[in-house]
Scaffold this motif. Structure first.
Motif, mmCIF file in Angstrom:
data_model
loop_
_atom_site.group_PDB
_atom_site.id
_atom_site.type_symbol
_atom_site.label_atom_id
_atom_site.label_comp_id
_atom_site.label_asym_id
_atom_site.label_seq_id
_atom_site.Cartn_x
_atom_site.Cartn_y
_atom_site.Cartn_z
ATOM 1 N N ARG A 101 72.268 139.602 69.437
ATOM 2 C CA ARG A 101 72.978 139.753 70.739
ATOM 3 C C ARG A 101 72.988 141.199 71.316
ATOM 4 N N GLY A 102 72.443 142.431 70.502
ATOM 5 C CA GLY A 102 72.521 143.500 70.938
ATOM 6 C C GLY A 102 73.611 144.350 70.494
ATOM 7 N N HIS A 103 74.374 143.886 69.719
ATOM 8 C CA HIS A 103 75.579 144.850 69.269
ATOM 9 C C HIS A 103 75.174 145.924 68.263
ATOM 10 N N ARG A 104 75.739 147.084 68.490
ATOM 11 C CA ARG A 104 75.533 148.249 67.501
ATOM 12 C C ARG A 104 76.852 148.957 66.979
ATOM 13 N N GLN A 105 77.971 148.458 67.789
ATOM 14 C CA GLN A 105 79.303 148.918 67.289
ATOM 15 C C GLN A 105 80.114 147.760 66.545
ATOM 16 N N ILE A 106 79.866 147.318 65.449
ATOM 17 C CA ILE A 106 80.309 146.112 64.778
ATOM 18 C C ILE A 106 81.498 146.680 64.053
ATOM 19 N N GLY A 107 82.749 146.146 64.217
ATOM 20 C CA GLY A 107 83.957 146.354 63.287
ATOM 21 C C GLY A 107 84.150 145.277 62.128
ATOM 22 N N TRP A 108 84.891 145.622 61.491
ATOM 23 C CA TRP A 108 85.590 144.743 60.500
ATOM 24 C C TRP A 108 86.883 144.899 60.520
ATOM 25 N N PHE A 109 87.375 143.544 60.497
ATOM 26 C CA PHE A 109 89.042 143.301 60.511
ATOM 27 C C PHE A 109 89.619 142.546 59.562
ATOM 28 N N ARG B 89 83.818 153.805 59.563
ATOM 29 C CA ARG B 89 85.066 153.448 59.108
ATOM 30 C C ARG B 89 85.964 153.632 59.967
ATOM 31 N N LYS B 90 85.900 154.079 61.222
ATOM 32 C CA LYS B 90 86.838 154.100 62.374
ATOM 33 C C LYS B 90 86.851 152.801 63.149
ATOM 34 N N LEU B 91 85.988 151.820 62.740
ATOM 35 C CA LEU B 91 85.887 150.335 63.208
ATOM 36 C C LEU B 91 86.194 149.225 62.122
ATOM 37 N N CYS B 92 86.630 149.776 60.927
ATOM 38 C CA CYS B 92 86.820 149.039 59.825
ATOM 39 C C CYS B 92 88.575 149.058 59.760
ATOM 40 N N VAL B 93 89.254 148.067 59.862
ATOM 41 C CA VAL B 93 90.518 148.068 59.955
ATOM 42 C C VAL B 93 91.207 147.065 58.815
ATOM 43 N N GLU B 94 92.039 147.737 57.791
ATOM 44 C CA GLU B 94 92.598 146.747 56.593
ATOM 45 C C GLU B 94 93.919 146.525 57.136
ATOM 46 N N CYS B 95 94.592 145.452 57.003
ATOM 47 C CA CYS B 95 96.143 145.094 57.307
ATOM 48 C C CYS B 95 96.509 143.912 56.419
ATOM 49 N N ASP B 96 97.794 143.981 56.305
ATOM 50 C CA ASP B 96 98.512 142.930 55.707
ATOM 51 C C ASP B 96 98.924 141.846 56.819
ATOM 52 N N ALA C 274 98.068 146.029 63.965
ATOM 53 C CA ALA C 274 96.497 146.371 63.780
ATOM 54 C C ALA C 274 95.346 146.094 64.822
ATOM 55 N N ALA C 275 95.266 144.993 65.189
ATOM 56 C CA ALA C 275 94.644 144.299 65.943
ATOM 57 C C ALA C 275 94.704 145.118 67.491
ATOM 58 N N LEU C 276 95.852 145.357 67.716
ATOM 59 C CA LEU C 276 95.979 146.177 69.107
ATOM 60 C C LEU C 276 95.572 147.584 68.704
ATOM 61 N N LYS C 277 95.814 148.040 67.795
ATOM 62 C CA LYS C 277 95.399 149.343 67.536
ATOM 63 C C LYS C 277 93.738 149.628 67.601
ATOM 64 N N LEU C 278 92.975 148.621 67.101
ATOM 65 C CA LEU C 278 91.692 148.392 66.840
ATOM 66 C C LEU C 278 91.343 148.292 68.294
ATOM 67 N N LEU C 279 91.520 147.488 69.025
ATOM 68 C CA LEU C 279 91.170 147.049 70.349
ATOM 69 C C LEU C 279 91.449 148.289 71.427
ATOM 70 N N SER C 280 92.387 149.270 71.068
ATOM 71 C CA SER C 280 92.920 150.236 72.033
ATOM 72 C C SER C 280 92.094 151.399 71.840
ATOM 73 N N GLN C 281 91.160 151.653 70.922
ATOM 74 C CA GLN C 281 90.503 152.763 70.705
ATOM 75 C C GLN C 281 89.556 153.080 71.719
ATOM 76 N N ARG C 282 89.472 154.286 72.236
ATOM 77 C CA ARG C 282 88.536 154.507 73.388
ATOM 78 C C ARG C 282 87.126 154.168 72.945
ATOM 79 N N ALA D 205 94.061 139.421 74.653
ATOM 80 C CA ALA D 205 94.839 139.008 75.810
ATOM 81 C C ALA D 205 95.738 140.015 76.339
ATOM 82 N N GLN D 206 96.411 140.508 75.439
ATOM 83 C CA GLN D 206 97.593 141.511 75.916
ATOM 84 C C GLN D 206 96.798 142.777 76.660
ATOM 85 N N LEU D 207 95.525 143.129 76.102
ATOM 86 C CA LEU D 207 94.825 144.372 76.729
ATOM 87 C C LEU D 207 93.899 143.764 77.778
ATOM 88 N N LYS D 208 94.071 142.566 78.222
ATOM 89 C CA LYS D 208 93.165 142.198 79.444
ATOM 90 C C LYS D 208 91.766 142.024 79.024
#
Length: 372
Positions: A206-214, A243-250, A257-265, A287-290
């Motif tokens: 689908r053309g994605h090049r910035q793929i993260g892991w959560f 690694r900036k797009l990979c987030v580990e969380c409990d 952690a999800a809000l932090k990942l999606l709020s990145q520039r 949804a919170q970040l529109k």
């Protein structure tokens, strides 16, 4: 009576005594008084206990060995084999799990698994004994299995010392949806590597090049397998793990952690999540970040086929269901039961890992292209 008749009479008596002793030992093993992997009492002890000659004991043991119920180990005696324990005569199959119940995303998986095992055992007149063992020491679990007279054990266990202890006991055992690297025990798992590869292949197409892991990347056997599939898919597409797009969380901090990942520039345009619970956190944060799924980002999650159309949807906010890597719990249960039967018949088999194939499930209405 001449010498020949006396010899024949003595042989007949000895034969009956050997047959009776063999039957007594069969019953003792079937009842779980002597477990698989343990040794029967020595010839001298058995002879004294039953009031027979040692050669009678030797004949009885030879008969049991011919039936595949025991095996002679030089200088040790006769070890009891798994098939000596009959699950149709009250020797249950135990289902042992040690995952903390706080991992709610796994709870429905194991409820399905237990239900499937019970269904598959019923036609054989086998019973399933559920044994939650959170916080129990390996030796305590082993004692409980012996006390229950278990004829085999299905394990949802990732603790290697516990798996090693059960494997060393010689009891037919198999891990389902779990395992620990290096454990010499059979395992049936979903093919996490294949799933990770399928997820990234769909996203890069689908053309994605910035793929993260959560989600946890390396904390469990399953997460390592999935993450390795994601990494391989990225490599094949000429990409690297950022690694900036990979987030580990409990569990407690998953939404933050999800809000932090999606709020990145430079946030990811696509995310692979470890479990459906992580997907729910991403969608809630979006949804919170529109942000809107399929327009602002793509997402691929994981769950069982049994949960996809029911409980999985109920934990996701809104009506959009992301593409999901799925597999069938029933396939895992069937493979586990089949392998346990093999183990009962052939205890010397090498440990194997059986991987259940995964597939990418696309919800109805999934846009054909990203950005719609």
């Amino acid at each position: 009576m001449d010498t020949t008749d006396l010899a024949q009479s003595a042989a007949a008596v000895g034969g009956r005594q050997a047959a009776n002793l063999a039957q007594s030992l069969r019953q003792r093993m079937a009842d779980g008084q002597v477990r698989a992997g343990e040794f029967l009492p020595g010839e001298r002890e058995l002879a004294a206990e039953h009031g027979v000659a040692r050669k009678t004991v030797a004949s009885a043991l030879s008969a049991l060995e011919a039936d595949g119920l025991v095996r002679c180990v030089p200088r040790h005696g006769y070890r009891v084999m798994a098939r000596a324990h009959d699950p149709t005569r009250g020797a249950p199959l135990a289902y042992v799990r040690t995952a903390p119940r706080a991992e709610k995303h796994r709870e429905t998986v194991h409820n399905h698994l237990l239900s499937m095992l019970e269904q598959l055992a019923s036609p054989h007149s086998w019973s399933i004994l559920a044994m939650p063992s959170v916080g129990s020491a390996p030796s305590e679990v082993m004692q409980r299995l012996k006390a229950a007279g278990a004829s085999g054990v299905v394990l949802e266990v990732m603790d290697k010392p516990m798996l090693d202890l059960i494997a060393a006991a010689g009891m037919p055992a198999i891990c389902v949806d779990s395992w620990a690297e290096g454990a010499e025990i059979d395992a049936v798992v979903q093919d996490g590597f294949l799933g990770g590869l399928q997820a990234v292949n769909w996203l890069t197409a689908r053309g994605h090049r910035q793929i993260g892991w959560f989600g946890h990347a390396l904390s469990t056997f399953q997460s390592r397998m999935r993450f390795s599939g994601v990494a391989t898919g990225l490599f094949e597409a000429g990409l690297e793990i950022d690694r900036k797009l990979c987030v580990e969380c409990d569990e407690a901090g998953v939404l933050d952690a999800a809000l932090k990942l999606l709020s990145q520039r430079h946030r990811p345009t696509a995310i692979v999540t470890l479990w459906s619970r992580h997907a729910a956190a991403i969608l809630t944060a979006a949804a919170q970040l529109k942000l809107k799924l399929y327009r602002d980002f793509d997402l691929v999650s994981w769950t069982t086929e049994e949960d996809y159309a029911s409980a999985y949807r109920t934990i996701l906010p809104g009506t959009l269901v992301p593409p999901t890597i799925v597999w069938r719990v029933r396939d895992m249960a069937e493979a586990a039961m089949f392998r346990l039967v093999q183990r009962r018949e052939h205890s010397g088999l090498a440990a194997v890992q059986i991987r259940i194939p995964t597939r990418l499930e696309l919800a109805k209405g999934t846009p054909a292209t990203f950005g719609r």
